[in-house]
Motif scaffolding. Structure first.
Motif, PDB file in Angstrom:
ATOM      1  N   GLU A  77     -28.328  17.599  21.629  1.00  0.00           N
ATOM      2  CA  GLU A  77     -28.758  18.981  21.824  1.00  0.00           C
ATOM      3  C   GLU A  77     -28.244  19.877  20.698  1.00  0.00           C
ATOM      4  O   GLU A  77     -28.957  20.755  20.210  1.00  0.00           O
ATOM      5  CB  GLU A  77     -28.244  19.477  23.178  1.00  0.00           C
ATOM      6  CG  GLU A  77     -28.860  18.735  24.362  1.00  0.00           C
ATOM      7  CD  GLU A  77     -28.210  19.108  25.681  1.00  0.00           C
ATOM      8  OE1 GLU A  77     -27.218  19.871  25.648  1.00  0.00           O
ATOM      9  OE2 GLU A  77     -28.680  18.631  26.733  1.00  0.00           O
ATOM     10  N   LEU A  78     -27.003  19.624  20.279  1.00  0.00           N
ATOM     11  CA  LEU A  78     -26.438  20.423  19.197  1.00  0.00           C
ATOM     12  C   LEU A  78     -27.189  20.207  17.894  1.00  0.00           C
ATOM     13  O   LEU A  78     -27.532  21.156  17.183  1.00  0.00           O
ATOM     14  CB  LEU A  78     -24.953  20.077  19.011  1.00  0.00           C
ATOM     15  CG  LEU A  78     -23.981  20.481  20.117  1.00  0.00           C
ATOM     16  CD1 LEU A  78     -22.588  19.962  19.804  1.00  0.00           C
ATOM     17  CD2 LEU A  78     -23.956  21.991  20.283  1.00  0.00           C
ATOM     18  N   PHE A  79     -27.433  18.940  17.586  1.00  0.00           N
ATOM     19  CA  PHE A  79     -28.035  18.609  16.302  1.00  0.00           C
ATOM     20  C   PHE A  79     -29.528  18.915  16.258  1.00  0.00           C
ATOM     21  O   PHE A  79     -30.153  18.817  15.197  1.00  0.00           O
ATOM     22  CB  PHE A  79     -27.795  17.138  15.969  1.00  0.00           C
ATOM     23  CG  PHE A  79     -26.335  16.798  15.788  1.00  0.00           C
ATOM     24  CD1 PHE A  79     -25.445  17.748  15.317  1.00  0.00           C
ATOM     25  CD2 PHE A  79     -25.861  15.541  16.079  1.00  0.00           C
ATOM     26  CE1 PHE A  79     -24.105  17.456  15.146  1.00  0.00           C
ATOM     27  CE2 PHE A  79     -24.519  15.224  15.918  1.00  0.00           C
ATOM     28  CZ  PHE A  79     -23.635  16.179  15.452  1.00  0.00           C
ATOM     29  N   SER A  80     -30.114  19.275  17.388  1.00  0.00           N
ATOM     30  CA  SER A  80     -31.533  19.655  17.408  1.00  0.00           C
ATOM     31  C   SER A  80     -31.718  21.168  17.314  1.00  0.00           C
ATOM     32  O   SER A  80     -32.849  21.656  17.341  1.00  0.00           O
ATOM     33  CB  SER A  80     -32.197  19.133  18.684  1.00  0.00           C
ATOM     34  OG  SER A  80     -31.623  19.751  19.833  1.00  0.00           O
ATOM     35  N   ARG A  81     -30.605  21.883  17.192  1.00  0.00           N
ATOM     36  CA  ARG A  81     -30.708  23.338  17.056  1.00  0.00           C
ATOM     37  C   ARG A  81     -31.300  23.705  15.696  1.00  0.00           C
ATOM     38  O   ARG A  81     -31.421  22.866  14.798  1.00  0.00           O
ATOM     39  CB  ARG A  81     -29.338  23.994  17.229  1.00  0.00           C
ATOM     40  CG  ARG A  81     -28.778  23.862  18.646  1.00  0.00           C
ATOM     41  CD  ARG A  81     -27.465  24.600  18.786  1.00  0.00           C
ATOM     42  NE  ARG A  81     -26.863  24.386  20.097  1.00  0.00           N
ATOM     43  CZ  ARG A  81     -25.709  24.924  20.481  1.00  0.00           C
ATOM     44  NH1 ARG A  81     -25.013  25.699  19.641  1.00  0.00           N
ATOM     45  NH2 ARG A  81     -25.227  24.680  21.690  1.00  0.00           N
ATOM     46  N   SER A  82     -31.626  24.964  15.556  1.00  0.00           N
ATOM     47  CA  SER A  82     -32.343  25.395  14.352  1.00  0.00           C
ATOM     48  C   SER A  82     -31.443  25.600  13.147  1.00  0.00           C
ATOM     49  O   SER A  82     -31.899  25.499  12.001  1.00  0.00           O
ATOM     50  CB  SER A  82     -33.102  26.705  14.647  1.00  0.00           C
ATOM     51  OG  SER A  82     -32.175  27.722  15.039  1.00  0.00           O
ATOM     52  N   LEU A 122     -25.517  22.110   3.310  1.00  0.00           N
ATOM     53  CA  LEU A 122     -26.338  21.636   4.417  1.00  0.00           C
ATOM     54  C   LEU A 122     -26.738  22.823   5.292  1.00  0.00           C
ATOM     55  O   LEU A 122     -25.927  23.717   5.541  1.00  0.00           O
ATOM     56  CB  LEU A 122     -25.573  20.616   5.263  1.00  0.00           C
ATOM     57  CG  LEU A 122     -25.022  19.385   4.532  1.00  0.00           C
ATOM     58  CD1 LEU A 122     -24.323  18.461   5.506  1.00  0.00           C
ATOM     59  CD2 LEU A 122     -26.144  18.646   3.800  1.00  0.00           C
ATOM     60  N   ASP A 123     -27.965  22.813   5.766  1.00  0.00           N
ATOM     61  CA  ASP A 123     -28.398  23.892   6.642  1.00  0.00           C
ATOM     62  C   ASP A 123     -29.037  23.375   7.929  1.00  0.00           C
ATOM     63  O   ASP A 123     -29.284  24.143   8.854  1.00  0.00           O
ATOM     64  CB  ASP A 123     -29.379  24.832   5.915  1.00  0.00           C
ATOM     65  CG  ASP A 123     -30.566  24.081   5.317  1.00  0.00           C
ATOM     66  OD1 ASP A 123     -30.761  22.893   5.669  1.00  0.00           O
ATOM     67  OD2 ASP A 123     -31.304  24.677   4.519  1.00  0.00           O
ATOM     68  N   SER A 124     -29.294  22.073   7.992  1.00  0.00           N
ATOM     69  CA  SER A 124     -29.937  21.503   9.176  1.00  0.00           C
ATOM     70  C   SER A 124     -28.911  20.783  10.042  1.00  0.00           C
ATOM     71  O   SER A 124     -28.218  19.879   9.564  1.00  0.00           O
ATOM     72  CB  SER A 124     -31.040  20.525   8.758  1.00  0.00           C
ATOM     73  OG  SER A 124     -31.521  19.814   9.889  1.00  0.00           O
ATOM     74  N   PRO A 125     -28.799  21.156  11.315  1.00  0.00           N
ATOM     75  CA  PRO A 125     -27.855  20.474  12.205  1.00  0.00           C
ATOM     76  C   PRO A 125     -28.100  18.972  12.312  1.00  0.00           C
ATOM     77  O   PRO A 125     -27.151  18.213  12.537  1.00  0.00           O
ATOM     78  CB  PRO A 125     -28.095  21.163  13.553  1.00  0.00           C
ATOM     79  CG  PRO A 125     -28.598  22.525  13.190  1.00  0.00           C
ATOM     80  CD  PRO A 125     -29.452  22.292  11.980  1.00  0.00           C
ATOM     81  N   SER A 126     -29.322  18.523  12.122  1.00  0.00           N
ATOM     82  CA  SER A 126     -29.610  17.089  12.219  1.00  0.00           C
ATOM     83  C   SER A 126     -28.860  16.294  11.162  1.00  0.00           C
ATOM     84  O   SER A 126     -28.588  15.104  11.340  1.00  0.00           O
ATOM     85  CB  SER A 126     -31.116  16.839  12.094  1.00  0.00           C
ATOM     86  OG  SER A 126     -31.592  17.264  10.825  1.00  0.00           O
ATOM     87  N   ARG A 129     -25.098  14.695  12.085  1.00  0.00           N
ATOM     88  CA  ARG A 129     -24.814  13.463  12.819  1.00  0.00           C
ATOM     89  C   ARG A 129     -24.273  12.377  11.885  1.00  0.00           C
ATOM     90  O   ARG A 129     -23.276  11.716  12.190  1.00  0.00           O
ATOM     91  CB  ARG A 129     -26.068  12.945  13.533  1.00  0.00           C
ATOM     92  CG  ARG A 129     -25.806  11.690  14.367  1.00  0.00           C
ATOM     93  CD  ARG A 129     -27.103  11.125  14.937  1.00  0.00           C
ATOM     94  NE  ARG A 129     -27.723  12.025  15.864  1.00  0.00           N
ATOM     95  CZ  ARG A 129     -27.437  12.072  17.172  1.00  0.00           C
ATOM     96  NH1 ARG A 129     -26.503  11.278  17.663  1.00  0.00           N
ATOM     97  NH2 ARG A 129     -28.058  12.911  17.964  1.00  0.00           N
ATOM     98  N   GLN A 130     -24.926  12.184  10.739  1.00  0.00           N
ATOM     99  CA  GLN A 130     -24.460  11.174   9.801  1.00  0.00           C
ATOM    100  C   GLN A 130     -23.124  11.562   9.204  1.00  0.00           C
ATOM    101  O   GLN A 130     -22.260  10.701   8.970  1.00  0.00           O
ATOM    102  CB  GLN A 130     -25.491  10.962   8.686  1.00  0.00           C
ATOM    103  CG  GLN A 130     -25.149   9.821   7.736  1.00  0.00           C
ATOM    104  CD  GLN A 130     -24.983   8.489   8.467  1.00  0.00           C
ATOM    105  OE1 GLN A 130     -25.845   8.108   9.268  1.00  0.00           O
ATOM    106  NE2 GLN A 130     -23.902   7.773   8.203  1.00  0.00           N
ATOM    107  N   VAL A 131     -22.925  12.849   8.962  1.00  0.00           N
ATOM    108  CA  VAL A 131     -21.637  13.307   8.435  1.00  0.00           C
ATOM    109  C   VAL A 131     -20.528  13.013   9.444  1.00  0.00           C
ATOM    110  O   VAL A 131     -19.436  12.543   9.075  1.00  0.00           O
ATOM    111  CB  VAL A 131     -21.683  14.815   8.113  1.00  0.00           C
ATOM    112  CG1 VAL A 131     -20.302  15.291   7.623  1.00  0.00           C
ATOM    113  CG2 VAL A 131     -22.743  15.104   7.065  1.00  0.00           C
TER     114      VAL A 131
END
Length: 361
Positions: A77-82, A122-126, A129-131
């Motif tokens: 849910e966090l990583f799908s934010r805008s 980085l600007d995308s929460p997605s 996850r890899q970080v």
């Protein structure tokens, strides 16, 4: 932002050989008779090594499914934010703390994520996850140090832990693992204060076809002394010495375990060659305190983390890595005899953050 960082972290009747006069040296006959009574009924270990690796990866993912669900659902849910903002990082902090990562490891991970976000713009929460996976690997990789029992013969492993951590069961599984590597093993039933522990260890000995040195009563150090003597006489590769379960707050009982270590050193100046502490992963941050307390008494050289298949949060390894780093020799994710395997950081992080959910575990 770091409001969550204030959360809480979370008698013997026999003289001991080597610590008394020579006239009090142990009578090994009863111990040897007990060993001889153990019938080697187990199937020889190690015929399916190739398939075991694949099945272990699957069992690890299944075993960590509850932790993964608790971690990846909010992360998803966090990583799908805008966008990446303070609110996201605050919620990520909460998620890591509830996964038992602990205050220190959580703050380190957040600081690393923020530095990476700034450095790489980085600007995308997605992308986080890899970080996060990369930083967890950085944190856990130093703990991946397999147990090497080839430096001495017999190689003496002293095993400690509180009652209920899965210590005796882990010894039986470890014996099977060592046999699969072609090593001969002897077990020392040094938990003389709990009759059930002695009988349980004998059962594991029968299952694995491994001799068990045991006594109906007596001093734990005397049993271990007998076992080392027997191992030398029988040309055994590895001695696994059980010790009575102790709470780290029971200082007089912890001293008895320290006495076992001293007696081992008297019969073999190089031993014990490994001191394993068995930890129940479901106790969270208390595991960190146990590592510190046992290390002070008996100089812990490696950890066995059990019960990761239950309600445990695998993040406790991150807390251990930051606060009291010790090599994690093995992890356990089930009751089966093959469900104790060497710790591999890459497999662990993958199982923790990825893979299909299996909430039926």
């Amino acid at each position: 932002m770091f409001s969550f960082l204030k959360k809480k972290d979370a008698p013997s009747s026999r003289n001991v050989p080597g610590e008394s006069a020579a006239s009090n040296a142990p009578n090994t006959s009863s111990a040897h008779e007990a060993a001889a009574a153990v019938a080697p009924t187990a199937t020889p270990a190690g015929p399916q090594a190739a398939s075991a690796s694949t099945s272990w990866r699957d069992r690890l993912k299944a075993g960590l499914s509850r932790t993964r669900a608790a971690l990846t659902t909010p992360l998803g849910e966090l990583f799908s934010r805008s966008r990446i903002d303070e609110a996201l990082l605050d919620d990520l902090e909460t998620t890591l703390l509830t996964a038992d990562c602990g205050v220190d490891a959580t703050q380190w991970l957040l600081d690393e994520l923020k530095l990476t976000v700034k450095k790489n713009k980085l600007d995308s929460p997605s992308q986080l996850r890899q970080v996060l996976a990369d930083r967890l690997m950085t944190l856990l990789a130093p703990l991946e140090q397999p147990l090497d029992v080839t430096a001495h013969k017999p190689f003496i492993v002293m095993i400690a832990g509180v009652n209920g951590a899965g210590k005796t069961t882990s010894i039986g599984k470890l014996a099977k693992h060592l046999q699969s590597q072609g090593k001969s093993v002897l077990l020392a039933a040094g938990d003389t204060f709990r009759a059930a522990a002695r009988e349980q260890l004998k059962a594991w000995g029968e299952r694995n076809g491994v001799a068990v040195i045991a006594q109906e009563s007596g001093d734990p150090a005397a049993v271990v002394f007998d076992a080392i003597s027997a191992a030398r006489a029988r040309n055994i590769d590895v001695v696994l010495a059980d010790t009575a379960g102790r709470l780290p707050t029971q200082l007089h009982l912890m001293e008895e375990i320290a006495k076992v270590r001293r007696v081992i050193q008297k019969i073999d100046a190089t031993g014990p060659h490994e001191v394993l502490l068995v930890l129940d992963a479901s106790i969270g941050q208390n595991a960190v305190q146990q590592v510190k307390a046992f290390d002070q008494s008996i100089q812990v050289t490696g950890l066995v983390l059990t019960k990761l298949d239950g309600t445990a949060k695998g993040g406790v390894l991150a807390a251990i890595a930051r606060q009291c780093p010790k090599p994690v020799r093995f992890i356990g994710v089930g009751e089966g005899i093959d469900d104790l395997q060497p710790f591999r950081a890459g497999e662990f992080v993958e199982a923790l953050l990825t893979g299909p959910e299996n909430t039926a575990a």
